[in-house]
Design a protein around this motif. Structure first.
Motif, PDB file in Angstrom:
ATOM      1  N   GLN A   1       0.842  -1.185   0.000  1.00 50.24           N
ATOM      2  CA  GLN A   1       0.000   0.000   0.000  1.00 50.24           C
ATOM      3  C   GLN A   1       0.886   1.248   0.000  1.00 50.24           C
ATOM      4  OE1 GLN A   1      -3.191  -0.203  -0.298  1.00 50.24           O
ATOM      5  NE2 GLN A   1      -3.842   1.914   0.017  1.00 50.24           N
ATOM      6  N   VAL A   2       0.563   2.175  -0.883  1.00 48.39           N
ATOM      7  CA  VAL A   2       1.292   3.436  -0.986  1.00 48.39           C
ATOM      8  C   VAL A   2       0.378   4.554  -0.528  1.00 48.39           C
ATOM      9  CG1 VAL A   2       2.398   5.054  -2.555  1.00 48.39           C
ATOM     10  CG2 VAL A   2       2.703   2.581  -2.893  1.00 48.39           C
ATOM     11  N   GLN A   3       0.860   5.359   0.390  1.00 49.04           N
ATOM     12  CA  GLN A   3       0.103   6.527   0.839  1.00 49.04           C
ATOM     13  C   GLN A   3       0.779   7.789   0.335  1.00 49.04           C
ATOM     14  OE1 GLN A   3      -0.176   5.908   5.125  1.00 49.04           O
ATOM     15  NE2 GLN A   3      -2.184   4.984   4.857  1.00 49.04           N
ATOM     16  N   ARG A  19       4.594  26.133  -4.712  1.00 47.55           N
ATOM     17  CA  ARG A  19       5.228  24.841  -4.852  1.00 47.55           C
ATOM     18  C   ARG A  19       4.431  23.800  -4.068  1.00 47.55           C
ATOM     19  NH1 ARG A  19      11.156  22.225  -3.403  1.00 47.55           N
ATOM     20  NH2 ARG A  19      10.351  22.264  -1.261  1.00 47.55           N
ATOM     21  N   LEU A  20       3.957  22.812  -4.775  1.00 49.87           N
ATOM     22  CA  LEU A  20       3.255  21.700  -4.147  1.00 49.87           C
ATOM     23  C   LEU A  20       4.248  20.586  -3.823  1.00 49.87           C
ATOM     24  CD1 LEU A  20       0.068  21.433  -6.394  1.00 49.87           C
ATOM     25  CD2 LEU A  20       0.476  22.891  -4.403  1.00 49.87           C
ATOM     26  N   SER A  21       3.986  19.916  -2.717  1.00 44.17           N
ATOM     27  CA  SER A  21       4.815  18.789  -2.302  1.00 44.17           C
ATOM     28  C   SER A  21       3.932  17.566  -2.105  1.00 44.17           C
ATOM     29  CB  SER A  21       5.533  19.101  -0.993  1.00 44.17           C
ATOM     30  OG  SER A  21       6.387  20.221  -1.118  1.00 44.17           O
ATOM     31  N   CYS A  22       4.501  16.416  -2.370  1.00 43.61           N
ATOM     32  CA  CYS A  22       3.797  15.149  -2.159  1.00 43.61           C
ATOM     33  C   CYS A  22       4.753  14.206  -1.440  1.00 43.61           C
ATOM     34  CB  CYS A  22       3.354  14.555  -3.484  1.00 43.61           C
ATOM     35  SG  CYS A  22       2.644  12.895  -3.358  1.00 43.61           S
ATOM     36  N   ALA A  23       4.354  13.798  -0.248  1.00 39.11           N
ATOM     37  CA  ALA A  23       5.149  12.846   0.529  1.00 39.11           C
ATOM     38  C   ALA A  23       4.577  11.455   0.324  1.00 39.11           C
ATOM     39  CB  ALA A  23       5.120  13.226   1.999  1.00 39.11           C
ATOM     40  N   ALA A  24       5.439  10.520  -0.032  1.00 37.45           N
ATOM     41  CA  ALA A  24       5.004   9.158  -0.323  1.00 37.45           C
ATOM     42  C   ALA A  24       5.547   8.182   0.705  1.00 37.45           C
ATOM     43  CB  ALA A  24       5.456   8.746  -1.717  1.00 37.45           C
ATOM     44  N   SER A  30      11.662   4.863  -5.319  1.00 40.21           N
ATOM     45  CA  SER A  30      12.448   5.185  -6.518  1.00 40.21           C
ATOM     46  C   SER A  30      11.917   4.459  -7.756  1.00 40.21           C
ATOM     47  CB  SER A  30      13.919   4.840  -6.302  1.00 40.21           C
ATOM     48  OG  SER A  30      14.072   3.447  -6.105  1.00 40.21           O
ATOM     49  N   MET A  31      11.119   3.424  -7.539  1.00 37.94           N
ATOM     50  CA  MET A  31      10.567   2.662  -8.658  1.00 37.94           C
ATOM     51  C   MET A  31       9.152   3.136  -9.036  1.00 37.94           C
ATOM     52  SD  MET A  31      11.858  -1.131  -7.558  1.00 37.94           S
ATOM     53  CE  MET A  31      11.246  -1.870  -9.058  1.00 37.94           C
ATOM     54  N   ALA A  74      15.506  10.139  -2.181  1.00 36.47           N
ATOM     55  CA  ALA A  74      15.995   9.938  -0.814  1.00 36.47           C
ATOM     56  C   ALA A  74      14.960  10.382   0.213  1.00 36.47           C
ATOM     57  CB  ALA A  74      17.304  10.688  -0.609  1.00 36.47           C
ATOM     58  N   LYS A  75      14.221  11.429  -0.111  1.00 37.02           N
ATOM     59  CA  LYS A  75      13.201  11.951   0.800  1.00 37.02           C
ATOM     60  C   LYS A  75      11.816  11.400   0.496  1.00 37.02           C
ATOM     61  CE  LYS A  75      15.576  16.334   1.705  1.00 37.02           C
ATOM     62  NZ  LYS A  75      15.483  17.825   1.631  1.00 37.02           N
ATOM     63  N   LYS A  76      11.692  10.632  -0.579  1.00 36.11           N
ATOM     64  CA  LYS A  76      10.387  10.100  -1.014  1.00 36.11           C
ATOM     65  C   LYS A  76       9.395  11.234  -1.247  1.00 36.11           C
ATOM     66  CE  LYS A  76      11.026   5.838   1.654  1.00 36.11           C
ATOM     67  NZ  LYS A  76      10.420   4.933   2.655  1.00 36.11           N
ATOM     68  N   MET A  77       9.852  12.228  -1.987  1.00 39.81           N
ATOM     69  CA  MET A  77       9.044  13.417  -2.236  1.00 39.81           C
ATOM     70  C   MET A  77       8.947  13.703  -3.737  1.00 39.81           C
ATOM     71  SD  MET A  77       8.081  14.718   0.740  1.00 39.81           S
ATOM     72  CE  MET A  77       7.653  16.401   0.305  1.00 39.81           C
ATOM     73  N   VAL A  78       7.819  14.258  -4.130  1.00 43.11           N
ATOM     74  CA  VAL A  78       7.640  14.795  -5.473  1.00 43.11           C
ATOM     75  C   VAL A  78       7.148  16.229  -5.324  1.00 43.11           C
ATOM     76  CG1 VAL A  78       6.375  14.614  -7.640  1.00 43.11           C
ATOM     77  CG2 VAL A  78       7.126  12.563  -6.477  1.00 43.11           C
ATOM     78  N   TYR A  79       7.638  17.082  -6.202  1.00 42.88           N
ATOM     79  CA  TYR A  79       7.308  18.496  -6.117  1.00 42.88           C
ATOM     80  C   TYR A  79       6.720  18.972  -7.444  1.00 42.88           C
ATOM     81  CZ  TYR A  79      10.628  18.014  -2.270  1.00 42.88           C
ATOM     82  OH  TYR A  79      11.284  17.593  -1.145  1.00 42.88           O
ATOM     83  N   LEU A  80       5.915  20.009  -7.344  1.00 41.17           N
ATOM     84  CA  LEU A  80       5.414  20.692  -8.531  1.00 41.17           C
ATOM     85  C   LEU A  80       5.601  22.182  -8.303  1.00 41.17           C
ATOM     86  CD1 LEU A  80       4.031  20.261 -11.295  1.00 41.17           C
ATOM     87  CD2 LEU A  80       1.871  20.814 -10.146  1.00 41.17           C
ATOM     88  N   GLN A  81       6.572  22.744  -8.990  1.00 44.66           N
ATOM     89  CA  GLN A  81       6.791  24.189  -8.943  1.00 44.66           C
ATOM     90  C   GLN A  81       5.906  24.841  -9.991  1.00 44.66           C
ATOM     91  OE1 GLN A  81       8.776  26.096  -6.836  1.00 44.66           O
ATOM     92  NE2 GLN A  81       7.778  27.831  -7.843  1.00 44.66           N
ATOM     93  N   MET A  82       5.053  25.729  -9.548  1.00 44.55           N
ATOM     94  CA  MET A  82       4.092  26.367 -10.449  1.00 44.55           C
ATOM     95  C   MET A  82       4.374  27.861 -10.496  1.00 44.55           C
ATOM     96  SD  MET A  82       0.616  24.328  -9.359  1.00 44.55           S
ATOM     97  CE  MET A  82       0.515  25.113  -7.753  1.00 44.55           C
ATOM     98  N   ASN A  83       4.732  28.342 -11.667  1.00 41.49           N
ATOM     99  CA  ASN A  83       5.023  29.760 -11.867  1.00 41.49           C
ATOM    100  C   ASN A  83       4.029  30.370 -12.841  1.00 41.49           C
ATOM    101  OD1 ASN A  83       7.336  29.471 -10.223  1.00 41.49           O
ATOM    102  ND2 ASN A  83       8.598  28.916 -11.986  1.00 41.49           N
ATOM    103  N   SER A  84       3.978  31.688 -12.861  1.00 38.05           N
ATOM    104  CA  SER A  84       3.086  32.409 -13.784  1.00 38.05           C
ATOM    105  C   SER A  84       1.671  31.851 -13.725  1.00 38.05           C
ATOM    106  CB  SER A  84       3.631  32.322 -15.213  1.00 38.05           C
ATOM    107  OG  SER A  84       4.943  32.844 -15.287  1.00 38.05           O
ATOM    108  N   LEU A  85       1.180  31.700 -12.517  1.00 34.39           N
ATOM    109  CA  LEU A  85      -0.134  31.086 -12.344  1.00 34.39           C
ATOM    110  C   LEU A  85      -1.242  31.942 -12.927  1.00 34.39           C
ATOM    111  CD1 LEU A  85       0.462  29.604  -8.828  1.00 34.39           C
ATOM    112  CD2 LEU A  85      -0.330  28.300 -10.802  1.00 34.39           C
ATOM    113  N   LYS A  86      -2.245  31.254 -13.462  1.00 33.44           N
ATOM    114  CA  LYS A  86      -3.387  31.897 -14.095  1.00 33.44           C
ATOM    115  C   LYS A  86      -4.661  31.485 -13.364  1.00 33.44           C
ATOM    116  CE  LYS A  86      -1.145  31.319 -18.605  1.00 33.44           C
ATOM    117  NZ  LYS A  86      -1.291  30.745 -19.970  1.00 33.44           N
ATOM    118  N   PRO A  87      -5.715  32.268 -13.462  1.00 31.55           N
ATOM    119  CA  PRO A  87      -6.978  31.871 -12.829  1.00 31.55           C
ATOM    120  C   PRO A  87      -7.454  30.488 -13.279  1.00 31.55           C
ATOM    121  CG  PRO A  87      -7.065  34.176 -13.453  1.00 31.55           C
ATOM    122  CD  PRO A  87      -5.783  33.636 -14.019  1.00 31.55           C
TER     123      PRO A  87
END
Length: 115
Positions: A1-3, A19-24, A30-31, A74-87
Motif C-alpha cells: 500500500q502506498v500513501q 510549490r506543491l509537495s507530495c510525501a510518499a 524510486s521505482m 531519498a526523501k520520497k518526495m515529489v514536487y510541482l513548482q508552479m510559476n506564472s499562475l493563471k486563474p
C-alpha cells in the motif's frame, strides 16, 4: 500500500508562484512513476505533469513552460513548482503514484488563483 500526502496549496494572485509537495510512503519509492493531476469544478481530471522512475518527464500542454515537476528519491518526495499562475489553474491538485500496475492517489490540495 502506498500513501500519498499533498501539501502547499493555497490562494495566490495571478502571475504568482506556488510549490506543491507530495510525501510518499513505501520502500520502493524510486521505482514509482509519479504524477500530478488536477480537477477544476465541473471539469474532468487532467494530467498536469508526469515523472517516471527513470526520470522521464512530460507536461500537459496548458502548463508547459510554467510548471516544473521534480522528485527526491531519498526523501520520497515529489514536487510541482508552479510559476506564472493563471486563474484557469484553479483546481484541486492530486498526487498520483503507479507501482507494479497499481494506481494510488492522494487526498488533494486546493490551489486558487485569484486577485
Amino acid at each position: 500500500q502506498v500513501q500519498l500526502v499533498e501539501s502547499g496549496g493555497g490562494l495566490v494572485q495571478p502571475g504568482g508562484s506556488l510549490r506543491l509537495s507530495c510525501a510518499a510512503s513505501g520502500s520502493a519509492f524510486s521505482m514509482y512513476s509519479m504524477a500530478w493531476s488536477r480537477q477544476a469544478p465541473g471539469k474532468q481530471r487532467e494530467l498536469v505533469a508526469f515523472i517516471g522512475s527513470e526520470g522521464t518527464i512530460n507536461y500537459g500542454d496548458s502548463v508547459k513552460g510554467r510548471f516544473t515537476i521534480s522528485r527526491d528519491n531519498a526523501k520520497k518526495m515529489v514536487y510541482l513548482q508552479m510559476n506564472s499562475l493563471k486563474p484557469e489553474d484553479t483546481a484541486v491538485y492530486y498526487c498520483y503514484a503507479s507501482y507494479i500496475g497499481n494506481p494510488y492517489w492522494g487526498q488533494g490540495t486546493q490551489v486558487t488563483v485569484s486577485s
